[in-house]
Design an enzyme around this catalytic site. Structure first.
Site, PDB file in Angstrom:
ATOM      1  N   ASP A 194      14.238   7.736  11.623  1.00  0.00           N
ATOM      2  CA  ASP A 194      12.926   7.048  11.331  1.00  0.00           C
ATOM      3  C   ASP A 194      12.023   8.137  10.632  1.00  0.00           C
ATOM      4  OD1 ASP A 194      10.321   5.831  11.174  1.00  0.00           O
ATOM      5  OD2 ASP A 194      10.287   5.109  13.242  1.00  0.00           O
ATOM      6  N   SER A 231       5.748   2.591  -7.445  1.00  0.00           N
ATOM      7  CA  SER A 231       6.073   1.181  -7.827  1.00  0.00           C
ATOM      8  C   SER A 231       4.984   0.907  -8.906  1.00  0.00           C
ATOM      9  CB  SER A 231       5.481   0.360  -6.508  1.00  0.00           C
ATOM     10  OG  SER A 231       5.070  -1.108  -7.112  1.00  0.00           O
ATOM     11  N   TYR A 284      -0.180  -2.223  -0.367  1.00  0.00           N
ATOM     12  CA  TYR A 284       1.091  -1.203  -0.755  1.00  0.00           C
ATOM     13  C   TYR A 284       0.532  -0.741  -2.101  1.00  0.00           C
ATOM     14  CZ  TYR A 284       5.526  -1.300  -2.996  1.00  0.00           C
ATOM     15  OH  TYR A 284       6.839  -0.801  -3.579  1.00  0.00           O
ATOM     16  N   ALA A 303      -2.087   0.469  -3.161  1.00  0.00           N
ATOM     17  CA  ALA A 303      -2.931   1.577  -2.983  1.00  0.00           C
ATOM     18  C   ALA A 303      -2.104   2.725  -2.282  1.00  0.00           C
ATOM     19  CB  ALA A 303      -3.927   1.174  -2.078  1.00  0.00           C
ATOM     20  N   SER A 304      -1.062   2.403  -1.569  1.00  0.00           N
ATOM     21  CA  SER A 304      -0.508   3.589  -0.864  1.00  0.00           C
ATOM     22  C   SER A 304       0.332   4.213  -2.025  1.00  0.00           C
ATOM     23  CB  SER A 304       0.294   2.842   0.192  1.00  0.00           C
ATOM     24  OG  SER A 304       1.413   2.028  -0.140  1.00  0.00           O
ATOM     25  N   LYS A 305       0.918   3.390  -2.779  1.00  0.00           N
ATOM     26  CA  LYS A 305       1.890   3.955  -3.833  1.00  0.00           C
ATOM     27  C   LYS A 305       1.003   4.708  -4.952  1.00  0.00           C
ATOM     28  CE  LYS A 305       6.060   2.674  -2.830  1.00  0.00           C
ATOM     29  NZ  LYS A 305       7.133   3.769  -2.172  1.00  0.00           N
TER      30      LYS A 305
END
Length: 261
Positions: free
Chosen positions: A65, A144, A159, A161-163
């Site tokens: 993980d 992305s 998602y 924003a994280s990318k």
């Protein structure tokens, strides 16, 4: 489908999230191009199946993980120990859950930020001493199209924003790694048919698609397969020392009507 590439022949690349989707396609492309792959994912059974498909000489699997920094570090060390070398790391593991600001739970927020940003940082930090001294070491961070384009699906703001954060992190890290001769690339894929949406809440998905259709119209781009992104990865890994692909975006380019509920 990737073919033999002299730039990565017999080199070893670790790929996170390698048991499905883009990660699996990338592992296959690296092997087809003459390289070897250290597969990292959580599911032991799926990893076992990938090794059986690609061959024990070409790939080595470690169940881990990567949101756990210790597991991420041990996985990369195990791959280098197994092959006696490590030439690159592909930070592909990521996740998205559809939703809007009003209904994301604490757990959903943390899961996406931990996997899409922190895990990439853990693997990058662990990779630096393992890659130093190689003749063409590489790190590739999988972003992305949603980080750049506002016409992507609605309801994936966290998602996206994280990318976007991963890309900003990558730009500074790229300069830091020049001191060690390590190249860093942002590979930014658009949408393709994968297991990306597995486990999504269907009610939230419907809400997101409805909002998307309302704001962006009834058509979307389609026509891309995971293998197209995997071929782009092989190119990024195989450029000669002293050259680095900064950002490479691969997007579908066939107009199609959006799906409706």
């Amino acid at each position: 489908m990737s073919v033999f590439h002299p730039g990565i022949q017999d080199r070893v690349y670790a790929v996170t999230g390698a048991s499905s989707g883009y990660g699996l396609a990338m592992a296959k492309a690296i092997v087809a191009a003459g390289g070897k792959v250290g597969l990292i994912a959580r599911g032991k059974e799926r990893l076992k199946n990938v090794v059986a498909e690609l061959g024990e000489q070409q790939c080595f699997a470690v169940a881990a993980d990567v949101t756990n920094s210790a597991e991420a570090e041990e996985a990369l060390k195990a791959i280098k120990t197994h092959y006696c070398r490590l030439d690159g790391v592909v930070n592909n593991a990521g996740m998205a859950r559809p939703g809007f600001a009003e209904n994301y739970s604490d757990a959903e927020i943390q899961q996406q930020l931990n996997l899409n940003i922190a895990a990439a940082m853990y693997c990058t930090r662990a990779a630096i001493p393992l890659l130093q001294g190689g003749d063409n070491p590489r790190i590739v961070n999988i972003s992305s199209a949603s980080a750049e384009h506002h016409d992507e699906m609605q309801g994936l703001s966290l998602y996206a924003a994280s990318k976007a954060a991963l890309e900003r992190l990558s730009r500074d890290t790229r300069r830091e790694l020049q001191e060690y001769g390590i190249g860093l690339t942002i590979l930014r894929p658009g949408a393709a048919m994968t297991e990306f949406a597995a486990g999504w809440d269907m009610a939230r998905l419907e809400q997101a698609v409805t909002a998307w259709n309302k704001r962006q119209g009834g058509f979307m781009d389609t026509g891309m397969e995971p293998g197209h992104v995997a071929d782009a990865l092989v190119y990024c890994l195989g450029v000669p020392p002293g050259v680095s692909v900064d950002v490479l975006e691969v997007r579908p380019n066939r107009l199609a009507e959006k799906f409706k509920f």
